[in-house]
Design a protein around this motif. Sequence first.
Motif, mmCIF file in Angstrom:
data_model
loop_
_atom_site.group_PDB
_atom_site.id
_atom_site.type_symbol
_atom_site.label_atom_id
_atom_site.label_comp_id
_atom_site.label_asym_id
_atom_site.label_seq_id
_atom_site.Cartn_x
_atom_site.Cartn_y
_atom_site.Cartn_z
ATOM 1 N N GLN A 1 12.451 3.154 48.729
ATOM 2 C CA GLN A 1 12.505 2.256 49.889
ATOM 3 C C GLN A 1 12.728 0.802 49.467
ATOM 4 O O GLN A 1 12.343 0.393 48.374
ATOM 5 N N ALA A 2 13.335 0.034 50.385
ATOM 6 C CA ALA A 2 13.369 -1.422 50.236
ATOM 7 C C ALA A 2 11.948 -1.922 50.477
ATOM 8 O O ALA A 2 11.335 -1.595 51.494
ATOM 9 N N VAL A 3 11.412 -2.679 49.527
ATOM 10 C CA VAL A 3 10.005 -3.082 49.587
ATOM 11 C C VAL A 3 9.886 -4.429 50.295
ATOM 12 O O VAL A 3 10.489 -5.416 49.870
ATOM 13 N N ALA A 4 9.125 -4.456 51.386
ATOM 14 C CA ALA A 4 8.871 -5.721 52.086
ATOM 15 C C ALA A 4 7.950 -6.594 51.231
ATOM 16 O O ALA A 4 7.129 -6.080 50.455
ATOM 17 N N ARG A 5 8.104 -7.904 51.369
ATOM 18 C CA ARG A 5 7.293 -8.836 50.581
ATOM 19 C C ARG A 5 5.797 -8.547 50.719
ATOM 20 O O ARG A 5 5.056 -8.595 49.732
ATOM 21 N N GLU A 6 5.356 -8.252 51.931
ATOM 22 C CA GLU A 6 3.923 -8.014 52.159
ATOM 23 C C GLU A 6 3.464 -6.700 51.547
ATOM 24 O O GLU A 6 2.261 -6.426 51.523
ATOM 25 N N ASP A 7 4.390 -5.908 51.054
ATOM 26 C CA ASP A 7 4.034 -4.631 50.458
ATOM 27 C C ASP A 7 4.291 -4.623 48.942
ATOM 28 O O ASP A 7 4.411 -3.575 48.327
ATOM 29 N N GLU A 8 4.403 -5.835 48.364
ATOM 30 C CA GLU A 8 4.609 -5.947 46.919
ATOM 31 C C GLU A 8 3.421 -6.658 46.275
ATOM 32 O O GLU A 8 2.870 -7.604 46.848
ATOM 33 N N ALA A 9 3.003 -6.174 45.127
ATOM 34 C CA ALA A 9 1.914 -6.812 44.381
ATOM 35 C C ALA A 9 2.291 -6.840 42.910
ATOM 36 O O ALA A 9 2.990 -5.953 42.418
ATOM 37 N N TRP A 10 1.858 -7.879 42.226
ATOM 38 C CA TRP A 10 2.154 -8.007 40.795
ATOM 39 C C TRP A 10 0.891 -7.762 39.987
ATOM 40 O O TRP A 10 -0.145 -8.389 40.240
ATOM 41 N N LEU A 11 1.031 -6.871 39.025
ATOM 42 C CA LEU A 11 -0.059 -6.631 38.073
ATOM 43 C C LEU A 11 0.236 -7.422 36.804
ATOM 44 O O LEU A 11 1.240 -7.182 36.127
ATOM 45 N N ARG A 12 -0.641 -8.368 36.514
ATOM 46 C CA ARG A 12 -0.507 -9.145 35.273
ATOM 47 C C ARG A 12 -1.839 -8.990 34.544
ATOM 48 O O ARG A 12 -2.792 -9.737 34.805
ATOM 49 N N PRO A 13 -1.895 -7.983 33.644
ATOM 50 C CA PRO A 13 -3.181 -7.541 33.088
ATOM 51 C C PRO A 13 -3.944 -8.644 32.356
ATOM 52 O O PRO A 13 -5.169 -8.549 32.247
ATOM 53 N N TRP A 14 -3.226 -9.651 31.865
ATOM 54 C CA TRP A 14 -3.908 -10.747 31.157
ATOM 55 C C TRP A 14 -4.589 -11.698 32.143
ATOM 56 O O TRP A 14 -5.368 -12.556 31.724
ATOM 57 N N ARG A 15 -4.310 -11.556 33.438
ATOM 58 C CA ARG A 15 -4.945 -12.396 34.442
ATOM 59 C C ARG A 15 -6.028 -11.656 35.218
ATOM 60 O O ARG A 15 -7.054 -12.199 35.562
ATOM 61 N N SER A 16 -5.732 -10.395 35.534
ATOM 62 C CA SER A 16 -6.626 -9.646 36.412
ATOM 63 C C SER A 16 -6.341 -8.157 36.258
ATOM 64 O O SER A 16 -5.198 -7.758 36.013
ATOM 65 N N ALA A 17 -7.389 -7.353 36.399
ATOM 66 C CA ALA A 17 -7.208 -5.909 36.265
ATOM 67 C C ALA A 17 -6.567 -5.305 37.510
ATOM 68 O O ALA A 17 -6.068 -4.180 37.480
ATOM 69 N N GLU A 18 -6.595 -6.063 38.599
ATOM 70 C CA GLU A 18 -6.040 -5.563 39.863
ATOM 71 C C GLU A 18 -4.722 -6.269 40.179
ATOM 72 O O GLU A 18 -4.595 -7.471 39.943
ATOM 73 N N PRO A 19 -3.776 -5.543 40.779
ATOM 74 C CA PRO A 19 -2.551 -6.210 41.222
ATOM 75 C C PRO A 19 -2.856 -7.245 42.304
ATOM 76 O O PRO A 19 -3.794 -7.072 43.084
ATOM 77 N N VAL A 20 -2.065 -8.309 42.334
ATOM 78 C CA VAL A 20 -2.241 -9.394 43.315
ATOM 79 C C VAL A 20 -1.075 -9.345 44.293
ATOM 80 O O VAL A 20 0.093 -9.334 43.886
ATOM 81 N N ARG A 21 -1.406 -9.312 45.578
ATOM 82 C CA ARG A 21 -0.328 -9.333 46.578
ATOM 83 C C ARG A 21 0.381 -10.673 46.577
ATOM 84 O O ARG A 21 -0.230 -11.713 46.296
ATOM 85 N N LEU A 22 1.660 -10.661 46.925
ATOM 86 C CA LEU A 22 2.441 -11.898 46.909
ATOM 87 C C LEU A 22 2.072 -12.790 48.086
ATOM 88 O O LEU A 22 1.750 -12.312 49.181
#
Lengths: 169, 169
Positions: free
Chosen positions: A142-163
């Motif tokens: 699917q085309a991912v809507a902005r509100e349905d995308e999250a970035w996982l940056r393990p050096w910052r946080s163990a959980e993905p962060v929504r945009l």
Amino acid sequence: MQASSSAHRKEDVTPSCPIGRAGDLLGDRWTLLILRDATTGITRFDAFRENLGIADNILSARLARLVEAGVLTKVPYRDGNRTRQEYQLTEAGADLLPLLRSLAEWGNRHTTPAPGLAPMQMLHVSCGGQVSTGGVCGTCGQAVAREDEAWLRPWRSAEPVRLAMPAET
Amino acid sequence: MQASSSAHRKEDVTPSCPIGRAGDLLGDRWTLLILRDATTGITRFDAFRENLGIADNILSARLARLVEAGVLTKVPYRDGNRTRQEYQLTEAGADLLPLLRSLAEWGNRHTTPAPGLAPMQMLHVSCGGQVSTGGVCGTCGQAVAREDEAWLRPWRSAEPVRLAMPAET
């Protein structure tokens, strides 16, 4: 006719090429980092400064330039008894998401991280799949809507962060 | 422990974030323009200089940095009796295509061109459709191979120009 005083540039003040026009604004390391941070939810001057370790005057200049270019917008908020300004993405700023994804994807693939560091992932929240540069989920297609995308940056946080969503206008 | 001498940067020499690592190399206006030109087939020092109106020392430094980073590679060619070096994209350099497309798309959408200028188009040669940032043809829906993409930049040429292929290794 007079020779241009700006002898370093052959192109006009407004470059013909859209890559040139975009590069005039975005071809700057701090600017890219500020836009990355704004995309992951940072809005306040002190938070940008803290996260980036950037000097006040450089941060001020970059933020002012992004506001002038219509990529960020200043939004008032209350801080105790004072009204302060925070910086939110505009629609044009939110539209830089493919650029940031392309940098992340290229950086993951072609640069060497510090040892032992798990890579950044751009995730489709609904299904957990990876989002491509073009914004398509590699798992569900699917085309991912902005509100349905999250970035996982393990050096910052163990959980993905929504945009962050763009400011309401 | 000693305070870092590089007081401007909080992040390590190797940033944790792939956007930071990519931005270290690519967050530079001239670098983006050189990569755009390399993608449209420019390979020689004099041609970059002529096209960009860039000073020799700046161009030299940027090209050397891109070679060191493995984005461009030097390839010998004959110029009369002399052997000279030209600059070709590596596979990592060719992989910057989504970044360049995202800049072009954003620049077309959110910056103002000179009056009367037709916009840049990224075209799928086989069907004439427009190629998205993610490399999908908007007309036929296919993933577009690099050798099947051409860029129309009307201020440069009336015909679309096929993209340069990476150097053979």
